[in-house]
Design a protein around this motif. Sequence first.
Motif, short mmCIF file in Angstrom:
data_model
loop_
_atom_site.label_atom_id
_atom_site.label_comp_id
_atom_site.label_asym_id
_atom_site.label_seq_id
_atom_site.Cartn_x
_atom_site.Cartn_y
_atom_site.Cartn_z
N UNK A 197 0.82 -1.21 0.00
CA UNK A 197 0.00 0.00 0.00
C UNK A 197 0.86 1.26 0.00
N UNK A 198 1.91 1.21 0.81
CA UNK A 198 2.76 2.41 0.91
C UNK A 198 3.48 2.66 -0.41
N UNK A 199 3.96 1.59 -1.03
CA UNK A 199 4.64 1.76 -2.32
C UNK A 199 3.69 2.36 -3.34
N UNK A 200 2.44 1.91 -3.29
CA UNK A 200 1.44 2.46 -4.20
C UNK A 200 1.27 3.96 -3.93
N UNK A 201 1.23 4.27 -2.64
CA UNK A 201 0.99 5.65 -2.26
C UNK A 201 2.12 6.61 -2.67
N UNK A 202 3.35 6.10 -2.70
CA UNK A 202 4.45 6.96 -3.12
C UNK A 202 4.62 6.94 -4.64
N UNK A 203 3.66 6.35 -5.33
CA UNK A 203 3.64 6.45 -6.79
C UNK A 203 4.55 5.49 -7.51
#
Lengths: 335, 328
Positions: free
Chosen positions: B135-141
């Motif tokens: 999720x975090x990787x997704x959030x940082x684009x």
Amino acid sequence: MHDTPLLVVENLNKHFLLHKALKQENAVYVKAVNNVSFSVKEGETLGIVGESGCGKSTLGRTLIKLLEPTSGTVFFEGKNISTYGKHELRILRERMQYIFQDPYSSMNPKMTIRDIVSEPLENFRKDMSSSEREERVAELLQLVGLSREAMTRYPHEFSGGQRQRIVIARGIALNPRLLICDESVSALDVSVQAQIINLLQELKQKLSLTYLFISHDLRVVKFISDRIMVLYLGEVMEIAPSSALFENPRHPYTQSLIGSISKGDPRSRAERHILEGEIPNPMNAPKGCPFSSRCPVVMERCHSEKPQLQSVGNDHVAACLRLTQTISQRTGDTV
Amino acid sequence: MNTILEVKDLSVQFRTEEGSFHAIEHVSFSVQEQKTLAIVGESGSGKSVTSLAIMQLIAENGNITGGEIFIDGQDILKLSRKQVQHSILGKKISMIFQEPMTALNPVIRIGEQITESILEHQQVSKQEARKIALDTLKQVGIPSPEQRMKQYPHQLSGGMRQRVMIAMGLVTKPKIMIADEPTTALDVTIEAQILNLLEELKRTYKTSILFVTHDLNIVADIADDVLVMYCGEVIEKGPVVDIFEHPRHPYTKGLLATMPSLDQDEKVLPTIKGSVPNISKRPQGCHFHPRCEHATDQCRTTKPQTYQVGLQTVQCFLYAPKKESSNA
């Protein structure tokens, strides 16, 4: 500024072989410099900008033949230097000098400043007596804002800015016509950077030099250049006079590049423009327009058709199919 | 508004072959909730030492000789090393470095490196940690994060690596992130992307940011407040608009003036004479006096105090309240 070009580059290519193959057509090349053509007038400063991997340093090194070009012609002072052999190149070195980014690694730490600055004189001015040489070194140091006392000292005793001054003194020792400055102020602190930029401007006036100024820093390039060339993945996107490039950039890449620089004003923040994506790996650069994979206004044909540089204003050229379209619409031509 | 980070009177000394020197002296500042404080300075100003001291990452030959560091109300210098490592570092405060390639372990896959820091600080299963990481990787684009998790750092571009670093800093939802020159190694278009991302994440994660940089243009873009350092000391601080529109200290003024402007066509750039002195050769009195146009005898011998000018504080005698005998 004169109108006679000092340097004319025609279809210059530098391709690095990555993988050999039995069949020539299967070999993989990185096209670091791809069909680059431009000219530099005498007394002019041409800025070369682009992001990492755009080929700006390879271009600089190919021009002075630190790297052998794959193909293309380079005319310097009207002579074709691409075919020069070792002996002729040696004479050329007097006329063309290169200032690198890191002044520390471009000086021998075991040599005194006197030896460093007088080395080109020893090599090329053999008729100079040692006292004449000494005088010339002192004069050069003074030109770059250092005192005579610097002569007996070693590179490590100087700060980054002073080291860059010493490298510049060595670079101008033989009265070259052309200086290629490759990120020459990028490693310096801001307050020192301004000093070196001013020094380069001053020397240009005094010694009527011509500069090729390679940098990733658009602010610095705008300040120092008369004209600017924008590179992307080894190809020229746009060449224009400095003010025209910033006021009226025509290539979408130039527009994005300029848009992405901070205004440096806390009151106008939201205006920073974001260009999505990253520079593609030059090993598999897009077919057609190199910028097509990131271009915000990309069209279908951009993926297959390579745009050519075309005139879009006074002394202003850009390579973009959209421009071809609008121009042909305006003139009613068919492409 | 809550203060997340408060540094009081912090001094750090380094022992070298040439003797002991203070890299930073009496540095004080605070960062409020969801605010960005930028520390700006040239090389040798002590801006990085300040951030490393907060993270307890000072090299072995250095030590904190005085001061207090409060993170979320706790003085971390009074806690044991174990306590700090367990409950503060990585949890309440995390750090993003300039060169992500050296900050990431080259032989461990991205996914594993991120989940490691989650497992360290949160009571979750491996599966859950993996999900948080994704999720975090997704959030940082990061595009196709499932695949990126399986890759090694060298397979990512510089911009992507920096995004991974930011993700690693964020997974524990820290109260404050220290970003030490996070965009200096990046191209200008990628720099704009990363700064934009940090701004966005600051809002979603409600964190504060301590941003260390030499680049005033970035400061103009991201900071709420600015701290200007020179030779290990804070010479000026204040809200970003005040600092940019009314710089007080001669050094801040000079620094702002030396930036080539995009709108104006200057012929000669204003400069600050000289260069930053070596740590072993810092001048007496005000460290800036040899480079200062306004230097007086007083500046050469006595260190100026800090004076309040509007919302700014300045360490310079020019702003001392006028006494009867002090006529310039």
